[in-house]
Design an enzyme around this catalytic site. Structure first.
Site, mmCIF file in Angstrom:
data_model
loop_
_atom_site.group_PDB
_atom_site.id
_atom_site.type_symbol
_atom_site.label_atom_id
_atom_site.label_comp_id
_atom_site.label_asym_id
_atom_site.label_seq_id
_atom_site.Cartn_x
_atom_site.Cartn_y
_atom_site.Cartn_z
ATOM 1 N N ASP A 144 0.861 -1.181 0.000
ATOM 2 C CA ASP A 144 0.000 0.000 0.000
ATOM 3 C C ASP A 144 0.899 1.233 0.000
ATOM 4 O OD1 ASP A 144 -1.635 -2.178 0.694
ATOM 5 O OD2 ASP A 144 -2.901 -0.982 2.013
ATOM 6 N N LYS A 158 -7.091 3.183 -2.684
ATOM 7 C CA LYS A 158 -7.350 3.136 -1.243
ATOM 8 C C LYS A 158 -7.640 4.543 -0.754
ATOM 9 C CE LYS A 158 -5.031 1.861 3.107
ATOM 10 N NZ LYS A 158 -3.816 1.232 3.694
ATOM 11 N N LYS A 181 -10.083 -0.160 -1.742
ATOM 12 C CA LYS A 181 -9.897 -0.428 -0.311
ATOM 13 C C LYS A 181 -10.338 0.802 0.470
ATOM 14 C CE LYS A 181 -6.421 -1.591 3.199
ATOM 15 N NZ LYS A 181 -5.038 -2.077 3.442
#
Length: 264
Positions: free
Chosen positions: A103, A166, A198
């Site tokens: 990430d 995300k 996400k």
């Protein structure tokens, strides 16, 4: 309509159980992995700082869960610096250390200052280091603020090769919102790319998880809401979901079933 225990189980299955704290040793990460291993439904991943990748893998391996629970980590975190070379190097080291997913924080300050090129370059270089492993790009939507900015940053991340968009790091006061998630989902849908979402930052209850799951199902289709395309990033959500599963199981055993008032 989906009964509450089934919905809670589906939420656990898409959960990235997260510990991104300034721990002095790996005790907290090992405890996190034990929570994941002992749950009646396993989360999609555990997300830890790079220095704890080995401890996470070792603990999961002790329970024969390597591959079933993925080990995710972070890069360019949490500040989102405009340094593509450093972010790519951090990503490379994370992959070599055994990370299954990375990430990475998008350089949102530079983007808001008018330089989207560095964001595109950073994502491209980090994706090249990930190869086949998923790269999730954290846009920090609470800082981006306006829908147009979220949409444009999403487009740049997708063009750069992001596997997931995300919402947030969870490290600034403004965290995930339904409005931001909707813009991101609509941008993914319009791109026709195989990109997931996400939602991270401030998701603490089954009702909050259901809101985002329902939104994703409405925009992308119900089959899309699974670990390959949809994740919830949280540290405390697992306890709330397991409580719902346990409570519903006890009510079912006594003939008092939970009402199916959630849709997924």
């Amino acid at each position: 309509m989906t009964p509450i225990p089934n919905l809670a189980r589906r939420a656990v299955e898409v959960l990235d159980l997260t510990r991104l704290e300034a721990d002095r040793d790996d005790t907290g990460v090992r405890e996190l992995c034990l929570r994941a291993a002992s749950a009646p439904v396993h989360p999609a991943a555990v997300c830890v700082y790079p220095r704890f990748i080995a401890a996470a893998r070792e603990t999961l391996n002790e329970h024969d869960l390597i591959g079933r629970i993925r080990v995710a980590t972070v890069a360019n975190f949490p500040t989102g610096q405009a340094d593509a070379q450093t972010a790519a190097e951090q990503t490379r080291k994370a992959i070599l250390a055994g990370a299954d997913e990375v990430d990475v924080v998008f350089p949102w300050r530079e983007f808001l200052g008018g330089n989207g090129c560095i964001g595109l370059e950073l994502v491209q270089r980090c994706k090249a280091e990930c190869e086949s492993r998923p790269l999730k790009v954290i846009l920090e939507t609470g800082a981006l603020g306006k829908p147009d900015a979220i949409r444009r940053a999403s487009e740049l991340a997708i063009t750069g090769g992001a596997d997931f968009l995300k919402t947030s790091t969870g490290k600034i006061p403004a965290q995930a919102t339904p409005e931001a998630a909707q813009v991101m989902l609509e941008t993914i849908s319009a791109s026709s790319r195989n990109v997931g979402l996400k939602v991270s930052g401030g998701v603490r209850t089954l009702d909050e998880a259901a809101l985002y799951m329902n939104m994703a199902a409405r925009i992308m289709g119900p089959d899309w809401v699974g670990p390959r395309h949809f994740r919830l990033g949280a540290s405390s959500l697992l306890d709330a979901l397991l409580l719902e599963i346990d409570r519903s199981g006890r009510e079912s055993s006594t003939g008092n079933r939970a009402s199916p008032d959630h849709i997924a």
